[in-house]
Design a protein around this motif. Structure first.
Motif, PDB file in Angstrom:
ATOM      1  N   ASP A   1      -0.986  -4.874  -2.878  1.00  0.00           N
ATOM      2  CA  ASP A   1      -2.024  -5.180  -1.883  1.00  0.00           C
ATOM      3  C   ASP A   1      -2.407  -6.654  -2.032  1.00  0.00           C
ATOM      4  O   ASP A   1      -3.531  -6.993  -2.367  1.00  0.00           O
ATOM      5  CB  ASP A   1      -3.235  -4.269  -2.103  1.00  0.00           C
TER       6      ASP A   1
ATOM      7  N   TYR B   1     -13.194  -1.940  14.747  1.00  0.00           N
ATOM      8  CA  TYR B   1     -12.136  -1.148  14.121  1.00  0.00           C
ATOM      9  C   TYR B   1     -10.978  -1.016  15.101  1.00  0.00           C
ATOM     10  O   TYR B   1     -11.175  -0.890  16.313  1.00  0.00           O
ATOM     11  CB  TYR B   1     -12.637   0.249  13.737  1.00  0.00           C
TER      12      TYR B   1
ATOM     13  N   GLU C   1      -6.441   2.426   1.606  1.00  0.00           N
ATOM     14  CA  GLU C   1      -5.195   2.120   0.926  1.00  0.00           C
ATOM     15  C   GLU C   1      -5.377   0.919   0.013  1.00  0.00           C
ATOM     16  O   GLU C   1      -6.397   0.236   0.036  1.00  0.00           O
ATOM     17  CB  GLU C   1      -4.099   1.831   1.964  1.00  0.00           C
TER      18      GLU C   1
ATOM     19  N   ARG D   1      -7.726  -0.124  10.809  1.00  0.00           N
ATOM     20  CA  ARG D   1      -7.889  -1.443  10.193  1.00  0.00           C
ATOM     21  C   ARG D   1      -9.201  -2.075  10.636  1.00  0.00           C
ATOM     22  O   ARG D   1      -9.571  -1.999  11.809  1.00  0.00           O
ATOM     23  CB  ARG D   1      -6.734  -2.373  10.572  1.00  0.00           C
ATOM     24  N   LYS D   2      -9.845  -2.670   9.683  1.00  0.00           N
ATOM     25  CA  LYS D   2     -11.021  -3.487   9.973  1.00  0.00           C
ATOM     26  C   LYS D   2     -10.721  -4.890   9.493  1.00  0.00           C
ATOM     27  O   LYS D   2     -10.443  -5.100   8.313  1.00  0.00           O
ATOM     28  CB  LYS D   2     -12.268  -2.939   9.270  1.00  0.00           C
ATOM     29  N   ASP D   3     -10.751  -5.840  10.413  1.00  0.00           N
ATOM     30  CA  ASP D   3     -10.382  -7.219  10.102  1.00  0.00           C
ATOM     31  C   ASP D   3     -11.445  -8.149  10.671  1.00  0.00           C
ATOM     32  O   ASP D   3     -11.260  -8.764  11.721  1.00  0.00           O
ATOM     33  CB  ASP D   3      -9.010  -7.525  10.710  1.00  0.00           C
TER      34      ASP D   3
ATOM     35  N   HIS E   1      -5.569  -8.483  -0.363  1.00  0.00           N
ATOM     36  CA  HIS E   1      -6.909  -8.066  -0.777  1.00  0.00           C
ATOM     37  C   HIS E   1      -7.099  -8.207  -2.287  1.00  0.00           C
ATOM     38  O   HIS E   1      -8.094  -7.721  -2.825  1.00  0.00           O
ATOM     39  CB  HIS E   1      -7.179  -6.614  -0.365  1.00  0.00           C
TER      40      HIS E   1
ATOM     41  N   ASN F   1       0.808  -1.227   0.000  1.00  0.00           N
ATOM     42  CA  ASN F   1       0.000   0.000   0.000  1.00  0.00           C
ATOM     43  C   ASN F   1       0.839   1.274   0.000  1.00  0.00           C
ATOM     44  O   ASN F   1       0.451   2.287   0.588  1.00  0.00           O
ATOM     45  CB  ASN F   1      -0.953   0.015   1.204  1.00  0.00           C
TER      46      ASN F   1
ATOM     47  N   SER G   1     -11.781 -11.528   5.814  1.00  0.00           N
ATOM     48  CA  SER G   1     -10.952 -10.343   6.016  1.00  0.00           C
ATOM     49  C   SER G   1     -10.485  -9.762   4.688  1.00  0.00           C
ATOM     50  O   SER G   1     -10.406  -8.542   4.526  1.00  0.00           O
ATOM     51  CB  SER G   1      -9.738 -10.692   6.886  1.00  0.00           C
TER      52      SER G   1
ATOM     53  N   TYR H   1      -4.459   2.687  15.170  1.00  0.00           N
ATOM     54  CA  TYR H   1      -3.053   2.724  15.574  1.00  0.00           C
ATOM     55  C   TYR H   1      -2.521   4.155  15.430  1.00  0.00           C
ATOM     56  O   TYR H   1      -2.889   4.871  14.500  1.00  0.00           O
ATOM     57  CB  TYR H   1      -2.194   1.817  14.690  1.00  0.00           C
TER      58      TYR H   1
ATOM     59  N   GLU I   1      -3.683   5.024  11.714  1.00  0.00           N
ATOM     60  CA  GLU I   1      -3.942   3.914  10.798  1.00  0.00           C
ATOM     61  C   GLU I   1      -5.154   3.138  11.317  1.00  0.00           C
ATOM     62  O   GLU I   1      -5.207   2.762  12.483  1.00  0.00           O
ATOM     63  CB  GLU I   1      -2.734   2.989  10.700  1.00  0.00           C
TER      64      GLU I   1
ATOM     65  N   SER J   1      -7.669  -1.393   5.170  1.00  0.00           N
ATOM     66  CA  SER J   1      -6.705  -0.610   5.937  1.00  0.00           C
ATOM     67  C   SER J   1      -6.689   0.795   5.352  1.00  0.00           C
ATOM     68  O   SER J   1      -6.757   0.964   4.134  1.00  0.00           O
ATOM     69  CB  SER J   1      -5.311  -1.243   5.853  1.00  0.00           C
TER      70      SER J   1
END
Length: 451
Positions: free
Chosen positions: A59, A260, A200, A372-374, A62, A34, A177, A263, A370, A183
């Motif tokens: 990436d 979520y 990203e 992130r959703k995982d 994804h 990214n 994911s 960071y 930053e 992200s």
């Protein structure tokens, strides 16, 4: 359909997919993900950057081709498991009914005991012992005697399928994911709030709006003497409809909220910052402070003129935040440009000869978070637990069968004891020896003759 099934249950396909997944994960780990396209051009040249862009190597996790690999490997695992499961299930449920004296001669572990105890007495004692220590016991009779059959640890044969189930759960979590996770970055200036995430990777330049907002109350950064950041943290208020709470996000101390994770990634000078200047008179050491908003002229005390902040940059030639100001002298109306470096307070005194020294004491920061959703994380963890359970079942549980046959004699009773294990036969040999000693001791013919 048969050709398709043969293709998907092929071990060669399994090995091929595992190699491709290993290569993909290696690329995703070693190649920075990214990054802006210019970074790849600088590192790998135009051809390398175009290849990275075409194959979506920027990436990997994804990308569509990575998701296809996960789906193919899942299908391969399911078909292989279903193809082999009926044979394993038959082995799991199989019980040999006809157990005669000759049967024990072909077992890898066997012993033959003659006791003076009566047939009825030995039968009752062995039945009581087996039910107490092993629970379920299979009993059958023929014209000459009675047979006891024990089956233990046969869940071990299902261990590989538990492992396969764990891997499938992990693959499902990874796929979820990969499809639904993302992200991105949030940039919030001090005193402002936002719910916008700049995504990203393959969805670069897309904006995702959170169902709640974050407000940056204050950003704090501490520096080493050489100007490098020592610690930085964001004091945040989470605003979710009528719900509000304050928290602090630091490096290695993220915020988790509603799936979520936030960071602390970076920071810098806000786009339209306000700075606080410390102005010191060289001769007297007298200090005074002035707040200067962006692009607004501010009058200085003691008839020093006016000052205006015209530009700011977060990192000027790796020297940290830099600010460009215009000082207008009161009498001559002459404009003088001043450059101040926040990390080097002595910069103005060294580069400008004037009886007043300007130092930046504070400025409006932005915090870079930053996000992130995982959504597949907990599914992956569940798959790991199932996988570990399958490994323990496969490696630490020994599938074993034990048989006892009793036959009455003119004086006493004869007992045949035999056993076999599907794997770890050396370990089972010690188990069998101890088990025979227990049977002999508990049933009262420990000192009788054993052949």
């Amino acid at each position: 359909m048969k050709k398709i099934l043969n293709f998907f249950k092929s071990v060669k396909l399994t090995i091929f997919l595992l190699i491709l997944l290993a290569v993909a994960c290696t690329i995703g780990t070693l190649l920075p993900q990214n990054e802006p396209f210019q970074v790849y051009i600088r590192e790998f040249g135009n051809i390398g950057a175009k290849l990275i862009n075409t194959l979506v190597l920027y990436d990997v996790y994804h990308s569509s081709w990575f998701q296809i690999l996960l789906v193919l490997f899942s299908i391969n695992l399911i078909v292989c498991s279903l193809d082999r499961f009926p044979r394993t299930w038959r082995l799991y449920r199989f019980e040999k009914k006809d157990i005669d004296k000759n049967f024990f001669e072909h077992l890898p572990l066997t012993t033959n005991c003659i006791t003076k105890l009566s047939f009825k007495e030995v039968k009752e004692k062995i039945l009581t012992l087996l039910k107490k220590e092993h629970g379920k016991v299979s009993i059958s009779e023929d014209t000459q005697g009675v047979i006891f059959h024990l089956k233990k640890g046969y869940i071990s044969y299902l261990g590989p399928y538990i492992i396969h189930a764990g891997i499938l759960i992990i693959l499902v979590g990874a796929l979820i994911s990969s499809i639904f996770g993302f992200s991105g970055m949030m940039f919030i200036a001090e005193g402002e709030r936002s719910n916008s995430i700049f995504l990203e990777g393959r969805r670069h330049h897309h904006v995702y709006n959170l169902p709640f907002s974050l407000k940056c109350n204050k950003f704090v950064v501490e520096y080493y003497k050489n100007g490098m950041p020592k610690e930085y943290r964001s004091h945040i208020t989470v605003i979710d409809k009528d719900k509000k709470f304050e928290t602090t996000i630091k490096v290695n101390s993220p915020l988790d909220y509603k799936g979520y994770r936030f960071y602390q990634a970076n920071f810098g000078v806000a786009s339209n910052p306000t700075i606080r200047l410390e102005i010191t008179e060289k001769n007297t050491g007298k200090k005074f402070y002035v707040t200067v908003p962006f692009n607004k002229e501010v009058s200085l005390p003691y008839n020093l003129g006016t000052i205006k902040l015209i530009d700011a940059i977060s990192d000027f030639r790796d020297l940290g935040p830099a600010f460009w100001l215009v000082l207008t002298h009161p009498n001559t109306k002459k404009e003088e440009q001043i450059i101040l470096l926040s990390n080097f307070p002595e910069f103005d005194a060294m580069h400008r000869k004037d009886k007043y020294v300007f130092v930046v004491k504070d400025f409006t920061h932005y915090t870079g978070l930053e996000v992130r959703k995982d959504p597949g994380t907990w599914i992956v963890w569940l798959g790991c637990l199932v996988l570990i359970g399958g490994l323990m079942v496969s490696f630490f549980i020994i599938p074993q069968r034990l048989w006892l046959r009793l036959e009455p004699r003119d004086e006493g009773c004869q007992v045949w004891i035999g056993g076999m294990a599907g794997k770890r036969k050396e370990a089972f040999k010690q188990i069998f020896t101890n088990w025979v000693k227990t049977v002999k001791a508990k049933c009262g013919f420990f000192n009788d003759i054993c052949l």
